[in-house]
Design a protein around this motif. Structure first.
Motif, PDB file in Angstrom:
ATOM      1  N   PRO A   1       0.828  -1.210   0.000  1.00 42.98           N
ATOM      2  CA  PRO A   1       0.000   0.000   0.000  1.00 42.98           C
ATOM      3  C   PRO A   1       0.864   1.263   0.000  1.00 42.98           C
ATOM      4  O   PRO A   1       2.084   1.197   0.213  1.00 42.98           O
ATOM      5  CB  PRO A   1      -0.782  -0.115   1.311  1.00 42.98           C
ATOM      6  N   GLN A   2       0.231   2.403  -0.227  1.00 44.07           N
ATOM      7  CA  GLN A   2       0.939   3.684  -0.156  1.00 44.07           C
ATOM      8  C   GLN A   2       1.419   3.879   1.272  1.00 44.07           C
ATOM      9  O   GLN A   2       0.624   4.084   2.187  1.00 44.07           O
ATOM     10  CB  GLN A   2      -0.019   4.811  -0.552  1.00 44.07           C
ATOM     11  N   ALA A   3       2.734   3.785   1.471  1.00 44.96           N
ATOM     12  CA  ALA A   3       3.284   3.872   2.824  1.00 44.96           C
ATOM     13  C   ALA A   3       4.784   4.101   2.742  1.00 44.96           C
ATOM     14  O   ALA A   3       5.386   3.974   1.681  1.00 44.96           O
ATOM     15  CB  ALA A   3       2.999   2.575   3.596  1.00 44.96           C
ATOM     16  N   GLY A   4       5.366   4.457   3.880  1.00 36.84           N
ATOM     17  CA  GLY A   4       6.814   4.599   3.962  1.00 36.84           C
ATOM     18  C   GLY A   4       7.340   3.654   5.013  1.00 36.84           C
ATOM     19  O   GLY A   4       6.759   3.518   6.097  1.00 36.84           O
ATOM     20  N   LEU A   5       8.428   2.966   4.720  1.00 38.98           N
ATOM     21  CA  LEU A   5       9.036   2.039   5.680  1.00 38.98           C
ATOM     22  C   LEU A   5      10.409   2.561   6.084  1.00 38.98           C
ATOM     23  O   LEU A   5      11.128   3.126   5.257  1.00 38.98           O
ATOM     24  CB  LEU A   5       9.191   0.648   5.060  1.00 38.98           C
ATOM     25  N   ILE A   6      10.743   2.384   7.345  1.00 42.70           N
ATOM     26  CA  ILE A   6      12.061   2.774   7.850  1.00 42.70           C
ATOM     27  C   ILE A   6      12.649   1.573   8.585  1.00 42.70           C
ATOM     28  O   ILE A   6      12.024   1.025   9.492  1.00 42.70           O
ATOM     29  CB  ILE A   6      11.974   3.976   8.812  1.00 42.70           C
ATOM     30  N   VAL A   7      13.857   1.171   8.187  1.00 37.61           N
ATOM     31  CA  VAL A   7      14.541   0.062   8.859  1.00 37.61           C
ATOM     32  C   VAL A   7      15.936   0.539   9.233  1.00 37.61           C
ATOM     33  O   VAL A   7      16.434   1.534   8.705  1.00 37.61           O
ATOM     34  CB  VAL A   7      14.637  -1.185   7.956  1.00 37.61           C
ATOM     35  N   GLY A   8      16.571  -0.161  10.150  1.00 38.88           N
ATOM     36  CA  GLY A   8      17.918   0.224  10.549  1.00 38.88           C
ATOM     37  C   GLY A   8      18.225  -0.118  11.996  1.00 38.88           C
ATOM     38  O   GLY A   8      17.608  -1.011  12.582  1.00 38.88           O
ATOM     39  N   LYS A   9      19.177   0.611  12.561  1.00 42.52           N
ATOM     40  CA  LYS A   9      19.635   0.333  13.923  1.00 42.52           C
ATOM     41  C   LYS A   9      18.552   0.681  14.941  1.00 42.52           C
ATOM     42  O   LYS A   9      17.898   1.723  14.851  1.00 42.52           O
ATOM     43  CB  LYS A   9      20.904   1.128  14.207  1.00 42.52           C
ATOM     44  N   LYS A  10      18.397  -0.211  15.909  1.00 38.96           N
ATOM     45  CA  LYS A  10      17.323  -0.094  16.887  1.00 38.96           C
ATOM     46  C   LYS A  10      17.373   1.218  17.663  1.00 38.96           C
ATOM     47  O   LYS A  10      16.340   1.829  17.946  1.00 38.96           O
ATOM     48  CB  LYS A  10      17.397  -1.279  17.838  1.00 38.96           C
ATOM     49  N   SER A  11      18.581   1.695  17.965  1.00 41.91           N
ATOM     50  CA  SER A  11      18.709   2.912  18.773  1.00 41.91           C
ATOM     51  C   SER A  11      18.093   4.116  18.061  1.00 41.91           C
ATOM     52  O   SER A  11      17.436   4.957  18.690  1.00 41.91           O
ATOM     53  CB  SER A  11      20.176   3.194  19.080  1.00 41.91           C
ATOM     54  N   PHE A  12      18.271   4.180  16.745  1.00 39.55           N
ATOM     55  CA  PHE A  12      17.708   5.302  15.987  1.00 39.55           C
ATOM     56  C   PHE A  12      16.202   5.150  15.789  1.00 39.55           C
ATOM     57  O   PHE A  12      15.448   6.119  15.850  1.00 39.55           O
ATOM     58  CB  PHE A  12      18.406   5.425  14.626  1.00 39.55           C
ATOM     59  N   LEU A  13      15.761   3.915  15.571  1.00 44.52           N
ATOM     60  CA  LEU A  13      14.322   3.681  15.384  1.00 44.52           C
ATOM     61  C   LEU A  13      13.552   3.971  16.667  1.00 44.52           C
ATOM     62  O   LEU A  13      12.431   4.487  16.626  1.00 44.52           O
ATOM     63  CB  LEU A  13      14.072   2.237  14.929  1.00 44.52           C
ATOM     64  N   GLN A  14      14.159   3.655  17.805  1.00 47.57           N
ATOM     65  CA  GLN A  14      13.510   3.936  19.087  1.00 47.57           C
ATOM     66  C   GLN A  14      13.351   5.442  19.308  1.00 47.57           C
ATOM     67  O   GLN A  14      12.344   5.898  19.837  1.00 47.57           O
ATOM     68  CB  GLN A  14      14.321   3.325  20.227  1.00 47.57           C
ATOM     69  N   LYS A  15      14.334   6.216  18.872  1.00 44.16           N
ATOM     70  CA  LYS A  15      14.240   7.671  18.992  1.00 44.16           C
ATOM     71  C   LYS A  15      13.082   8.203  18.143  1.00 44.16           C
ATOM     72  O   LYS A  15      12.366   9.124  18.548  1.00 44.16           O
ATOM     73  CB  LYS A  15      15.553   8.316  18.558  1.00 44.16           C
ATOM     74  N   MET A  16      12.922   7.628  16.958  1.00 45.26           N
ATOM     75  CA  MET A  16      11.811   8.057  16.092  1.00 45.26           C
ATOM     76  C   MET A  16      10.467   7.715  16.727  1.00 45.26           C
ATOM     77  O   MET A  16       9.540   8.517  16.709  1.00 45.26           O
ATOM     78  CB  MET A  16      11.922   7.376  14.724  1.00 45.26           C
ATOM     79  N   LYS A  17      10.377   6.533  17.301  1.00 46.35           N
ATOM     80  CA  LYS A  17       9.107   6.109  17.901  1.00 46.35           C
ATOM     81  C   LYS A  17       8.750   6.922  19.135  1.00 46.35           C
ATOM     82  O   LYS A  17       7.569   7.066  19.473  1.00 46.35           O
ATOM     83  CB  LYS A  17       9.174   4.618  18.258  1.00 46.35           C
ATOM     84  N   SER A  18       9.751   7.466  19.809  1.00 48.19           N
ATOM     85  CA  SER A  18       9.484   8.263  21.001  1.00 48.19           C
ATOM     86  C   SER A  18       9.171   9.720  20.666  1.00 48.19           C
ATOM     87  O   SER A  18       8.744  10.480  21.545  1.00 48.19           O
ATOM     88  CB  SER A  18      10.687   8.208  21.947  1.00 48.19           C
ATOM     89  N   ASN A  19       9.353  10.098  19.400  1.00 44.74           N
ATOM     90  CA  ASN A  19       9.037  11.466  18.979  1.00 44.74           C
ATOM     91  C   ASN A  19       7.522  11.636  18.910  1.00 44.74           C
ATOM     92  O   ASN A  19       6.817  10.773  18.388  1.00 44.74           O
ATOM     93  CB  ASN A  19       9.658  11.731  17.599  1.00 44.74           C
ATOM     94  N   PRO A  20       6.981  12.723  19.443  1.00 53.74           N
ATOM     95  CA  PRO A  20       5.523  12.932  19.419  1.00 53.74           C
ATOM     96  C   PRO A  20       4.912  12.871  18.019  1.00 53.74           C
ATOM     97  O   PRO A  20       3.739  12.514  17.866  1.00 53.74           O
ATOM     98  CB  PRO A  20       5.369  14.341  20.013  1.00 53.74           C
ATOM     99  N   LEU A  21       5.699  13.204  17.001  1.00 51.58           N
ATOM    100  CA  LEU A  21       5.177  13.161  15.631  1.00 51.58           C
ATOM    101  C   LEU A  21       4.844  11.734  15.197  1.00 51.58           C
ATOM    102  O   LEU A  21       4.004  11.533  14.319  1.00 51.58           O
ATOM    103  CB  LEU A  21       6.183  13.766  14.651  1.00 51.58           C
ATOM    104  N   TYR A  22       5.516  10.750  15.796  1.00 50.91           N
ATOM    105  CA  TYR A  22       5.282   9.360  15.403  1.00 50.91           C
ATOM    106  C   TYR A  22       3.812   8.980  15.558  1.00 50.91           C
ATOM    107  O   TYR A  22       3.239   8.290  14.717  1.00 50.91           O
ATOM    108  CB  TYR A  22       6.158   8.423  16.238  1.00 50.91           C
TER     109      TYR A  22
END
Length: 274
Positions: free
Chosen positions: A112-133
């Protein structure tokens, strides 16, 4: 990048960029190196680019993460009947040392129309903790469809349940059978009146994927000149169920690469009405 409050610094020139250009651009304020793959265009001729593994080595020395935007999100080395010599695989970019890799959930991936982000867990966790997530996260339907599409991939192939891949790999032999089936349902008088012929054609993957890569296909050519070709296109386009073709050299074409088996009766109906 600007929305996040960061300063975006361009490196090198349009056609030639060297590793030294990145080295010279790094300062004590540099927090990431952004590398964007040209998934929807190509720069040819007098060119020079820096490979992602070289950037990753530089980032490791400088302790700066490398963020890679891939666009198409290719997971397979080779797709049958599709020339993909310029497309980079997600796995290869991760293996090269990129800290974060983003790519599309649709396009070549087929979801589907979407964006995926993969990579190091430390950076992904920072993104998930951002209010914009919370505001930007995908909904349950998108997540479900994405999971189903990812499950169609194996180590070296894609299952028949991946529609985008199935359509991409249909060869001309199969498409000619579709063309014959369509013509068999059209009145002979109509075929002669519109001078409909089966011809070889070439298409593109589209949606910002595989730039300058032609894919073999088959089309129905309506060998009548403008303005009749324009009227045919308009009549098909204006139906309750639109049928979209294209005009080239003042002739109307209906390419069959993306027409599904269960859509053939509707195409026959449309051509009889036109």
């Amino acid at each position: 990048v600007k929305k996040s409050g960061c300063l975006l610094v361009e490196v090198g020139t349009t056609n030639r960029t060297h590793l030294i250009d990145y080295q010279n651009a790094i300062t004590k304020n540099t927090r990431a190196i952004l590398w964007v793959h040209t998934s929807n265009y190509e720069v040819k001729g007098f060119t020079k680019t820096v490979a992602i593994n070289k950037l990753a080595e530089l980032g490791k020395r400088k302790r700066i993460p490398v963020v890679a935007d891939l666009g198409s999100g290719e997971l397979l080395k080779n797709r049958k009947n599709v020339d993909q010599t310029s497309e980079i695989m997600v796995q290869d970019v991760i293996a090269a040392g990129a800290s974060v890799v983003s790519f599309s959930g649709d396009k070549l991936l087929g979801g589907p129309q979407a964006g995926l982000i993969v990579g190091k867990k430390s950076f992904l966790q920072k993104m998930k903790s951002n209010p914009l997530y919370r505001a930007l996260r995908a909904d349950k339907i998108s997540l479900f469809l994405t999971e189903q599409i990812l499950r169609t991939y194996r180590s070296d192939s894609v299952s028949k349940h991946n529609l985008a891949n199935t359509l991409l790999k249909r060869n001309r032999e199969v498409l000619r059978l579709v063309a014959d089936k369509i013509l068999s349902g059209i009145n002979n008088t109509q075929i002669k009146k519109l001078n409909i012929q089966i011809v070889d054609s070439e298409v593109e993957a589209g949606s910002g994927s595989l730039p300058n890569r032609s894919i073999e296909s088959v089309a129905l050519k309506f060998d009548v000149s403008d303005p009749k070709a324009s009227r045919i296109a308009a009549n098909l386009r204006d139906r309750d169920v639109p049928v979209i073709g294209f005009i080239s050299s003042y002739r109307f074409y209906l390419d069959l690469k993306a027409i599904l088996e269960d859509q053939v009766p509707e195409v026959i109906k449309a051509l009889n009405e036109v």
